[in-house]
Write an enzyme that holds these catalytic residues in place. Structure first.
Site, mmCIF file in Angstrom:
data_model
loop_
_atom_site.group_PDB
_atom_site.id
_atom_site.type_symbol
_atom_site.label_atom_id
_atom_site.label_comp_id
_atom_site.label_asym_id
_atom_site.label_seq_id
_atom_site.Cartn_x
_atom_site.Cartn_y
_atom_site.Cartn_z
ATOM 1 N N TYR A 103 -3.753 -2.229 27.283
ATOM 2 C CA TYR A 103 -2.687 -2.523 26.325
ATOM 3 C C TYR A 103 -3.249 -2.655 24.908
ATOM 4 C CZ TYR A 103 0.827 -5.071 23.727
ATOM 5 O OH TYR A 103 1.698 -5.461 22.741
ATOM 6 N N ASP A 176 -5.666 -8.392 34.324
ATOM 7 C CA ASP A 176 -4.301 -8.373 33.795
ATOM 8 C C ASP A 176 -3.434 -7.694 34.851
ATOM 9 O OD1 ASP A 176 -1.891 -7.754 32.544
ATOM 10 O OD2 ASP A 176 -2.795 -7.474 30.578
HETATM 11 O O1 P1T Z 1 3.933 -9.139 24.735
HETATM 12 P P1 P1T Z 1 3.170 -10.233 25.414
HETATM 13 O O2 P1T Z 1 3.981 -11.103 26.311
HETATM 14 O O3 P1T Z 1 2.345 -11.029 24.450
HETATM 15 O O4 P1T Z 1 2.141 -9.518 26.434
HETATM 16 C C1 P1T Z 1 1.083 -8.727 26.033
HETATM 17 C C2 P1T Z 1 0.716 -7.736 27.110
HETATM 18 C C3 P1T Z 1 -0.370 -7.991 27.928
HETATM 19 N N1 P1T Z 1 -0.742 -7.155 28.920
HETATM 20 C C4 P1T Z 1 -0.049 -6.017 29.155
HETATM 21 C C5 P1T Z 1 -0.489 -5.103 30.250
HETATM 22 C C6 P1T Z 1 1.071 -5.696 28.362
HETATM 23 O O5 P1T Z 1 1.724 -4.556 28.632
HETATM 24 C C7 P1T Z 1 1.454 -6.559 27.309
HETATM 25 C C8 P1T Z 1 2.610 -6.250 26.410
HETATM 26 N N2 P1T Z 1 2.962 -4.894 26.378
HETATM 27 C C9 P1T Z 1 3.946 -4.341 25.594
HETATM 28 C C10 P1T Z 1 4.694 -5.057 24.739
HETATM 29 C C11 P1T Z 1 4.113 -2.873 25.708
HETATM 30 O O6 P1T Z 1 5.105 -2.313 25.185
HETATM 31 O O7 P1T Z 1 3.260 -2.249 26.328
#
Ligand code: P1T
Length: 386
Positions: A103, A176
């Site tokens: 990400y 993750d």
């Molecule tokens: O957006 P948040 O709750 O802070 O999470 C971050 C995050 C962490 N790990 C993964 C695999 C993620 O996909 C994300 C957030 N991703 C998006 C907002 C996206 O559009 O891919």
């Protein structure tokens, strides 16, 4: 109560015993109080101040700890806050091995924030190759960060193989698990030390709450994370804790539909003349399909593909969609579509993004739980299939 041998579908409803013992309320109350009266000086009750603990957040944390087969979970204000909480465990000068493709926001936190202010060092490694992880370990390596399947290219990492390497060197592993959720994959059972979630995605499930959760298998690690979170303050509030807990009740049911819709869409796109390449771990053509079959209960709700043509082809396709909504994020009931290069991974510099393998013509679908025929028809009309 859900025993440890219960089916996952039962656990999502009952894990953590979240009903209210005092009133019999089936759902826990949302306790908004920030502070809790002491019995007497020197005699605080169970809760003192909501930044440290709160009954509603505790209920969510008990539930997720059980779903992930952990001993303790900690809920944060966002997935990013949860990730930052894990990096807070590391002393200055520590080295972290992280995936080449993951990400973009996590990469930005590592590369643009913690490399600078936390004096941490990071190496990006293709984690589909455990030997590459072994080769990247240095004396100062303290953490291997795994994301599987990865966002957006859906690469699958062999968690047990990486854990075995990390353990030899006394290095922590964090997974993750946002894309798979504990419904499909439970990394702590494979030996990982920490599981991290963006609860904003499948846990919440309705695009109406931002949150993050870390789960650990070791009580001492949980105590350290709790201390760091209380100190830095990025906790999940009681209202949001309630929403995430409510979302989890239907996680198993939703994942079933996300996965079946996504597989059917991936198979459909694979045969489509306007599609150059499909990324989905459930397809036999996926390079880690056998590993995904072994490691995951099913293959998840995210499908990516490269459309034939240039940026105009991407724009044309996305702008024609009617059932899919063009938006960031993923993991909720409604289907979303986006271009990682300009959306989820826009914070990664262009040349780095290309090295990650994210092309401009890559499209990411977060397949929702709508009717499959409507989704297929929408994709076909947007792809201009006669
Ligand atoms: O957006 P948040 O709750 O802070 O999470 C971050 C995050 C962490 N790990 C993964 C695999 C993620 O996909 C994300 C957030 N991703 C998006 C907002 C996206 O559009 O891919």
């Amino acid at each position: 109560m859900a025993g440890s041998n219960s089916q996952f579908e039962t656990k999502v409803i009952h894990a953590g015993e979240t009903s209210d013992a005092a009133t019999g309320a089936v759902m826990p109350p949302i306790v908004t109080s920030t502070t809790f009266e002491w019995e007497a000086l020197g005699q605080p009750r169970e809760h003192i101040y909501t930044r440290s603990s709160n009954p509603t957040r505790d209920a969510l944390e008990r539930c997720v700890a059980e779903l992930e087969s952990g001993v303790r979970a900690l809920a944060y204000a966002s997935g990013q806050a949860a990730s930052a909480g894990i990096l807070d465990l590391l002393d200055a000068g520590s080295h972290v091995i992280a995936p080449l493709d993951f990400y973009g926001g996590t990469r930005r936190l590592f590369d643009q924030v913690r490399r600078r202010v936390g004096a941490l060092d990071f190496t990006w490694v293709d984690m589909t190759d455990p030997a590459a992880v072994a080769a990247a370990i240095r004396p100062k390596t303290k953490l291997v960060w795994i994301e599987t399947p990865t966002n957006p290219l859906l690469k699958v990492t062999d968690i047990a193989a990486i854990v075995a390497i990390a353990r030899q060197h006394k290095v922590l592993t964090c997974v993750d698990n946002t894309f798979a959720t504990p419904c499909l994959q439970r990394p702590l059972e494979l030996g990982a030390d920490i599981v991290m979630h963006s609860a904003t995605k499948y846990f919440g499930g309705h695009s109406d709450v931002l949150g993050g959760i870390n789960v650990v298998a070791d009580a001492e690690l949980g105590r350290q994370l709790h201390l760091l979170r209380s100190a830095s303050g990025g906790v999940l509030g009681p209202f949001d804790s309630y929403l995430v807990l409510r979302g989890i009740k239907t996680l198993a049911l939703r994942m079933e539909r996300h996965c079946s819709n996504a597989l059917a869409i991936a198979q459909h796109l694979e045969k489509h003349p306007r599609v150059a390449r499909v990324y989905y771990p459930g397809l036999p053509a996926h390079p880690q399909h056998a590993l995904a079959k072994r490691q995951m209960g099913s293959f998840g709700g995210i499908v990516c593909f490269e459309i034939r043509g240039d940026a105009a082809a991407v724009g044309g396709f996305l702008n024609r969609l009617q059932v899919f909504t063009v938006a960031e994020s993923l993991g909720a009931v409604e289907s979303l579509a986006g271009q990682p290069a300009t959306m989820s991974h826009s914070s990664v510099p262009t040349d780095e993004r290309r090295k990650m393998g994210i092309a401009e013509n890559l499209i990411r679908l977060s397949v929702g739980i709508e009717g499959l025929q409507d989704l297929l028809a929408d994709l076909d009309q947007a792809l201009l299939t006669p």
